[in-house]
Scaffold this motif. Structure first.
Motif, mmCIF file in Angstrom:
data_model
loop_
_atom_site.group_PDB
_atom_site.id
_atom_site.type_symbol
_atom_site.label_atom_id
_atom_site.label_comp_id
_atom_site.label_asym_id
_atom_site.label_seq_id
_atom_site.Cartn_x
_atom_site.Cartn_y
_atom_site.Cartn_z
ATOM 1 N N ASP A 69 0.954 -1.165 0.230
ATOM 2 C CA ASP A 69 -0.032 -0.046 -0.022
ATOM 3 C C ASP A 69 0.846 1.245 0.164
ATOM 4 N N LEU A 70 0.037 2.543 -0.472
ATOM 5 C CA LEU A 70 1.015 3.534 -0.537
ATOM 6 C C LEU A 70 0.187 4.479 0.476
ATOM 7 N N VAL A 71 1.108 5.126 1.252
ATOM 8 C CA VAL A 71 0.648 6.033 2.335
ATOM 9 C C VAL A 71 1.106 7.712 1.723
ATOM 10 N N ILE A 72 0.463 8.382 1.946
ATOM 11 C CA ILE A 72 0.690 9.721 1.674
ATOM 12 C C ILE A 72 0.658 10.663 3.094
ATOM 13 N N THR A 73 1.744 10.907 3.342
ATOM 14 C CA THR A 73 2.058 11.650 4.764
ATOM 15 C C THR A 73 3.128 12.414 4.894
ATOM 16 N N ALA A 74 2.852 13.619 5.573
ATOM 17 C CA ALA A 74 4.339 14.279 6.208
ATOM 18 C C ALA A 74 4.686 13.962 7.467
ATOM 19 N N ASP A 75 4.017 13.134 8.059
ATOM 20 C CA ASP A 75 4.309 12.672 9.421
ATOM 21 C C ASP A 75 5.514 11.341 9.446
ATOM 22 N N VAL A 76 6.542 11.805 10.012
ATOM 23 C CA VAL A 76 7.761 10.828 9.913
ATOM 24 C C VAL A 76 7.644 9.621 10.463
ATOM 25 N N PRO A 77 7.179 9.831 11.862
ATOM 26 C CA PRO A 77 6.723 8.488 12.644
ATOM 27 C C PRO A 77 5.623 7.466 11.922
ATOM 28 N N LEU A 78 4.790 8.015 11.242
ATOM 29 C CA LEU A 78 3.806 7.256 10.566
ATOM 30 C C LEU A 78 4.602 6.710 9.483
ATOM 31 N N ALA A 79 5.375 7.340 8.480
ATOM 32 C CA ALA A 79 6.211 6.999 7.516
ATOM 33 C C ALA A 79 7.002 5.690 7.855
ATOM 34 N N ALA A 80 7.517 5.907 9.293
ATOM 35 C CA ALA A 80 8.518 4.678 9.524
ATOM 36 C C ALA A 80 7.735 3.547 9.806
ATOM 37 N N ASP A 81 6.580 3.599 10.648
ATOM 38 C CA ASP A 81 5.683 2.693 10.810
ATOM 39 C C ASP A 81 5.116 1.852 9.515
ATOM 40 N N VAL A 82 4.746 2.667 8.173
ATOM 41 C CA VAL A 82 4.340 2.207 7.098
ATOM 42 C C VAL A 82 5.325 1.324 6.525
ATOM 43 N N PHE A 136 5.373 16.006 -6.627
ATOM 44 C CA PHE A 136 4.393 14.825 -6.127
ATOM 45 C C PHE A 136 3.810 14.410 -7.135
ATOM 46 N N ALA A 137 3.143 15.008 -7.960
ATOM 47 C CA ALA A 137 2.572 14.581 -9.184
ATOM 48 C C ALA A 137 3.449 13.363 -10.078
ATOM 49 N N ASN A 138 4.507 13.837 -10.307
ATOM 50 C CA ASN A 138 5.387 12.999 -11.013
ATOM 51 C C ASN A 138 5.822 11.775 -10.199
ATOM 52 N N ARG A 139 6.293 11.943 -8.891
ATOM 53 C CA ARG A 139 6.414 10.724 -8.235
ATOM 54 C C ARG A 139 5.256 9.759 -8.034
ATOM 55 N N LEU A 140 4.158 10.533 -7.815
ATOM 56 C CA LEU A 140 2.955 9.519 -7.476
ATOM 57 C C LEU A 140 2.693 8.578 -9.066
ATOM 58 N N ASP A 141 2.782 9.371 -10.017
ATOM 59 C CA ASP A 141 2.493 8.766 -11.250
ATOM 60 C C ASP A 141 3.708 7.687 -11.683
ATOM 61 N N GLN A 142 4.714 7.848 -11.406
ATOM 62 C CA GLN A 142 5.902 6.892 -11.415
ATOM 63 C C GLN A 142 5.567 5.592 -10.690
ATOM 64 N N PHE A 143 5.283 5.825 -9.269
ATOM 65 C CA PHE A 143 4.921 4.823 -8.492
ATOM 66 C C PHE A 143 3.729 4.070 -9.139
ATOM 67 N N LEU A 144 2.758 4.679 -9.495
ATOM 68 C CA LEU A 144 1.529 3.858 -9.833
ATOM 69 C C LEU A 144 1.609 3.323 -11.166
ATOM 70 N N ALA A 145 2.808 3.745 -11.962
ATOM 71 C CA ALA A 145 2.994 2.987 -13.390
ATOM 72 C C ALA A 145 3.883 1.866 -13.072
ATOM 73 N N ARG A 146 4.618 1.681 -12.068
ATOM 74 C CA ARG A 146 5.299 0.535 -11.593
ATOM 75 C C ARG A 146 4.480 -0.510 -10.528
ATOM 76 N N HIS A 147 3.536 -0.101 -9.609
ATOM 77 C CA HIS A 147 2.994 -0.710 -8.921
ATOM 78 C C HIS A 147 1.421 -1.175 -8.957
ATOM 79 N N ALA A 148 0.912 -0.350 -9.616
ATOM 80 C CA ALA A 148 -0.827 -0.281 -9.772
ATOM 81 C C ALA A 148 -1.077 -1.310 -11.121
#
Length: 148
Positions: A69-82, A136-148
């Motif tokens: 799964d992909l999580v969109i967050t600026a919260d670093v501790p949440l990112a570490a959990d993910v 953000f838009a570019n990274r999201l598109d690149q990620f989704l092209a590889r993983h979705a």
């Protein structure tokens, strides 16, 4: 794969990018917040309101995220959990948190938190600008092209 959004502090312009991506790629995208979030009518968009409280939304996302799964967050501790749970974490400025950089981000976050608690005025993050939105838009598109 699903997209989870830490929506309490997510800028509206980033939400709009996510709404379009969810529709285009047909990916379930859930916005989690402790207040009511308005979303367009779509079978791919969901809003999950959680009770108010410290880290309640973060804890809900961490409990529900699955491997890949992909999580969109600026919260670093949440990112570490993910990351620990096998998910991916992308911040609204277009930077992925990874196994290689999460410790550095946690260290910097804790350092800045320590400064603030000792009374040092650190200021907040810079305003999200057009280059951040595009990254953000570019990274999201690149990620989704590889993983979705």
């Amino acid at each position: 794969m699903q997209i989870w959004v830490d929506a309490d502090a997510c800028p509206n312009v980033i939400k709009e990018i996510l709404f379009r991506a969810a529709e285009r790629r047909r990916i379930v995208t859930t916005l989690v917040a402790n207040h009511l979030i308005r979303i367009p009518a779509s079978p791919y968009l969901k809003a999950l309101q959680v009770p108010r409280g410290f880290d309640v939304a973060d804890n809900e996302i961490a409990a529900k995220v699955e491997i890949g799964d992909l999580v969109i967050t600026a919260d670093v501790p949440l990112a570490a959990d993910v990351i620990e749970r096998g998910g991916f974490a992308l911040n609204p400025r277009g930077e992925f948190y990874t196994q290689d950089n999460i410790r550095e981000h946690l260290t910097m976050r804790n350092f800045m938190d320590g400064l603030r608690s000792s009374g040092v005025e650190t200021g907040g993050p810079a305003t999200l600008n057009q280059a951040d939105r595009q990254a953000f838009a570019n990274r999201l598109d690149q990620f989704l092209a590889r993983h979705a």
